[in-house]
Design a protein around this motif. Structure first.
Motif, mmCIF file in Angstrom:
data_model
loop_
_atom_site.group_PDB
_atom_site.id
_atom_site.type_symbol
_atom_site.label_atom_id
_atom_site.label_comp_id
_atom_site.label_asym_id
_atom_site.label_seq_id
_atom_site.Cartn_x
_atom_site.Cartn_y
_atom_site.Cartn_z
ATOM 1 N N ALA A 1 -10.608 17.617 11.293
ATOM 2 C CA ALA A 1 -10.541 16.754 12.275
ATOM 3 C C ALA A 1 -9.169 16.780 13.225
ATOM 4 C CB ALA A 1 -10.211 15.221 11.795
ATOM 5 N N ALA A 2 -8.244 17.333 12.870
ATOM 6 C CA ALA A 2 -7.151 17.598 13.680
ATOM 7 C C ALA A 2 -7.368 18.830 14.665
ATOM 8 C CB ALA A 2 -5.927 18.100 12.786
ATOM 9 N N GLU A 3 -8.371 19.628 14.020
ATOM 10 C CA GLU A 3 -8.869 20.867 15.012
ATOM 11 C C GLU A 3 -9.499 20.352 16.161
ATOM 12 O OE1 GLU A 3 -10.506 23.871 12.479
ATOM 13 O OE2 GLU A 3 -8.875 24.333 11.537
ATOM 14 N N MET A 4 -10.472 19.331 15.742
ATOM 15 C CA MET A 4 -11.352 18.608 16.680
ATOM 16 C C MET A 4 -10.423 18.150 17.781
ATOM 17 S SD MET A 4 -14.423 18.072 17.861
ATOM 18 C CE MET A 4 -15.743 18.063 16.616
ATOM 19 N N LEU A 5 -9.567 17.207 17.298
ATOM 20 C CA LEU A 5 -8.708 16.417 18.407
ATOM 21 C C LEU A 5 -7.806 17.248 19.151
ATOM 22 C CD1 LEU A 5 -7.528 13.443 15.949
ATOM 23 C CD2 LEU A 5 -9.009 13.582 17.911
ATOM 24 N N TYR B 1 -10.425 18.627 21.812
ATOM 25 C CA TYR B 1 -10.470 17.658 22.833
ATOM 26 C C TYR B 1 -9.479 17.377 23.624
ATOM 27 C CZ TYR B 1 -11.340 13.053 24.467
ATOM 28 O OH TYR B 1 -11.244 11.828 25.739
ATOM 29 N N SER B 2 -8.104 17.560 23.048
ATOM 30 C CA SER B 2 -6.952 17.294 23.948
ATOM 31 C C SER B 2 -6.814 18.443 25.078
ATOM 32 C CB SER B 2 -5.602 17.227 23.463
ATOM 33 O OG SER B 2 -5.129 18.661 22.708
ATOM 34 N N THR C 1 -16.172 17.650 23.930
ATOM 35 C CA THR C 1 -16.210 16.387 24.642
ATOM 36 C C THR C 1 -15.826 15.311 23.865
ATOM 37 O OG1 THR C 1 -18.274 16.156 23.848
ATOM 38 C CG2 THR C 1 -18.159 17.385 25.893
ATOM 39 N N GLU C 2 -15.746 14.039 24.501
ATOM 40 C CA GLU C 2 -15.334 12.904 23.728
ATOM 41 C C GLU C 2 -16.560 12.554 22.843
ATOM 42 O OE1 GLU C 2 -14.235 8.128 24.645
ATOM 43 O OE2 GLU C 2 -14.328 9.810 26.309
#
Length: 141
Positions: free
Chosen positions: A52-56, A59-60, A65-66
């Motif tokens: 999840a941290a990697e995904m965020l 995203y940043s 995508t959102e």
């Protein structure tokens, strides 16, 4: 590591018993995620939090995508492991994976995670060597 294949019953409440060798690694809870290839992925809390941290981070940086972030959150849930070593697969995840209450499930080790399959789907994937692209649309009738 999660390794091996296990046949399990799914009770009327959607509960499935985890193999004893996986319970210690998972601890008292784990994340279930509906996978687009038609199974439920089971991850440790630490592995899910890392992903999840990697995904965020992606995203940043504008790399995902959102909608991708939302999908990961929407398709996942945190579940507790009861004293008998069972997890409850929620109705949405059971439906996406074609797993029926009162039926059977195949639990498969995939090294960093555990996969929960409808046995017929797993047999098909195994027979085909998992080379079908794009993701299969299942017709379980």
């Amino acid at each position: 590591m999660f390794v091996g294949e296990f046949d399990r019953s799914v009770d009327g409440a959607g509960r499935v018993a985890l193999p004893a060798e996986f319970r210690e690694r998972l601890g008292s809870s784990c994340y279930l995620t509906a996978h687009p290839k038609g199974y439920v992925s089971v991850s440790t809390v630490a592995d899910f939090d890392r992903k999840a941290a990697e995904m965020l981070e992606k995203y940043s940086r504008g790399e995902v995508t959102e909608a991708a972030v939302r999908k990961m959150g929407r398709d996942s849930n945190l579940v507790s492991i009861d004293k008998q070593g069972r997890i409850t697969i929620d109705e949405v995840n059971r439906g996406r994976a074609g797993i029926e209450t009162g039926g059977q499930a195949k639990l498969v080790g995939a090294l960093d995670r555990l996969e929960i399959w409808r046995p017929s789907r797993y047999d098909t994937i195994t027979d085909e060597d998992d080379v079908t692209e794009p993701n299969r649309v299942w017709n379980d009738t």
